[in-house]
Design a protein around this motif. Sequence first.
Motif, short mmCIF file in Angstrom:
data_model
loop_
_atom_site.label_atom_id
_atom_site.label_comp_id
_atom_site.label_asym_id
_atom_site.label_seq_id
_atom_site.Cartn_x
_atom_site.Cartn_y
_atom_site.Cartn_z
N ILE A 1 5.99 4.12 -5.82
CA ILE A 1 7.28 3.67 -5.94
C ILE A 1 7.20 2.04 -5.68
O ILE A 1 6.13 1.46 -5.70
CB ILE A 1 8.40 4.11 -4.74
N SER A 2 8.23 1.61 -5.86
CA SER A 2 8.12 -0.16 -5.95
C SER A 2 8.18 -0.53 -4.65
O SER A 2 8.63 0.03 -3.53
CB SER A 2 9.27 -0.84 -6.98
N GLU A 3 8.00 -1.92 -4.23
CA GLU A 3 7.78 -2.55 -2.76
C GLU A 3 9.23 -2.58 -2.40
O GLU A 3 9.49 -2.46 -1.37
CB GLU A 3 7.29 -3.87 -3.10
N ALA A 4 10.14 -2.87 -3.53
CA ALA A 4 11.46 -3.01 -3.27
C ALA A 4 12.29 -1.72 -2.66
O ALA A 4 13.00 -1.75 -1.72
CB ALA A 4 12.37 -3.48 -4.39
N THR A 5 11.53 -0.55 -3.24
CA THR A 5 12.33 0.65 -2.85
C THR A 5 11.41 1.10 -1.50
O THR A 5 12.30 1.50 -0.61
CB THR A 5 11.59 1.68 -3.81
N VAL A 6 10.35 0.47 -1.17
CA VAL A 6 9.99 0.94 0.36
C VAL A 6 10.79 -0.12 1.24
O VAL A 6 11.19 0.53 2.31
CB VAL A 6 8.31 0.29 0.45
N LYS A 7 11.38 -1.17 0.83
CA LYS A 7 12.05 -1.92 1.82
C LYS A 7 13.38 -1.30 1.99
O LYS A 7 13.68 -1.49 3.12
CB LYS A 7 12.09 -3.53 1.20
N THR A 8 13.89 -0.68 0.79
CA THR A 8 15.24 -0.11 1.03
C THR A 8 15.08 1.04 2.02
O THR A 8 15.81 1.37 2.92
CB THR A 8 15.58 0.60 -0.14
N HIS A 9 13.95 1.65 1.99
CA HIS A 9 13.85 2.98 2.84
C HIS A 9 13.58 2.62 4.19
O HIS A 9 13.86 3.31 5.13
CB HIS A 9 12.28 3.78 2.46
N GLU B 1 0.81 -1.13 0.06
CA GLU B 1 0.00 -0.08 0.08
C GLU B 1 1.04 1.06 0.13
O GLU B 1 0.38 2.07 -0.71
CB GLU B 1 -0.93 0.06 1.29
N ILE B 2 2.03 1.20 0.76
CA ILE B 2 3.08 2.54 0.88
C ILE B 2 3.40 2.50 -0.64
O ILE B 2 3.56 3.69 -1.11
CB ILE B 2 4.24 2.16 1.65
N ALA B 3 3.96 1.79 -1.30
CA ALA B 3 4.52 1.43 -2.65
C ALA B 3 3.31 2.07 -3.64
O ALA B 3 3.50 3.07 -4.48
CB ALA B 3 4.78 0.30 -3.19
#
Length: 214
Positions: free
Chosen positions: A179-187, A172-174
């Motif tokens: 942005i991508s879920e991978a980017t969310v995880k990176t943040h 949901e954040i992505a």
Amino acid sequence: MTSDALISLLIVDDHPVVRDGLRGMFDAAPGFTVLGEAANGVEALERAAALDPDVILMDLRMPGGGGVDAIKELARRGARAKVLVLTTYDTDSDTLPAIEAGATGYLLKDAPRDELFTAVRAAADGRTVLSPAVASRLVSAVRSPRTPGGEPLSAREREVLALVAKGTSNREIARELFISEATVKTHLTHLYTKLAVSDRAAAVATAYERGILG
């Protein structure tokens, strides 16, 4: 600067029509002289070294070399010129890096002509001048407590953290932030490190405790 001294300018913008407009405006006003123009940050460094202006009017997002990198390099070189950012962007991702890089002031391109003249005079004197919107953002940033290591959360990391606090999933954040879920995880990984925590709950609790949220 003495009151009767001409203030010399270098205009940096990737749009010729903007450069032409600014040159015409300052050439027609008493107390200013435009020494030259540049279309990007790389050209700005070359022109600044050759012309030694008092003030550089600097756009930020330009193909071939952005304004923030140019401001950093000018500071590294110990350039005499004061940099007054003149841009259409007032987001945290533009404002804070430019000021941190060494810009003396930050105005938006919709600033009235007299306000721009006043800002250039102030910059030439080494005084900081900020548009109201930018000043508000900087005050908010200064009031955001820094982490023990001295590194603050980025604007995007704060956005992610605020959504986590609302119970929003990574997917949901992505979707909400485009942005991508991978980017969310990176943040999340980065903000966990900055907050010295290991999970979402601890991150939210720590952020509330430090006043980053709430």
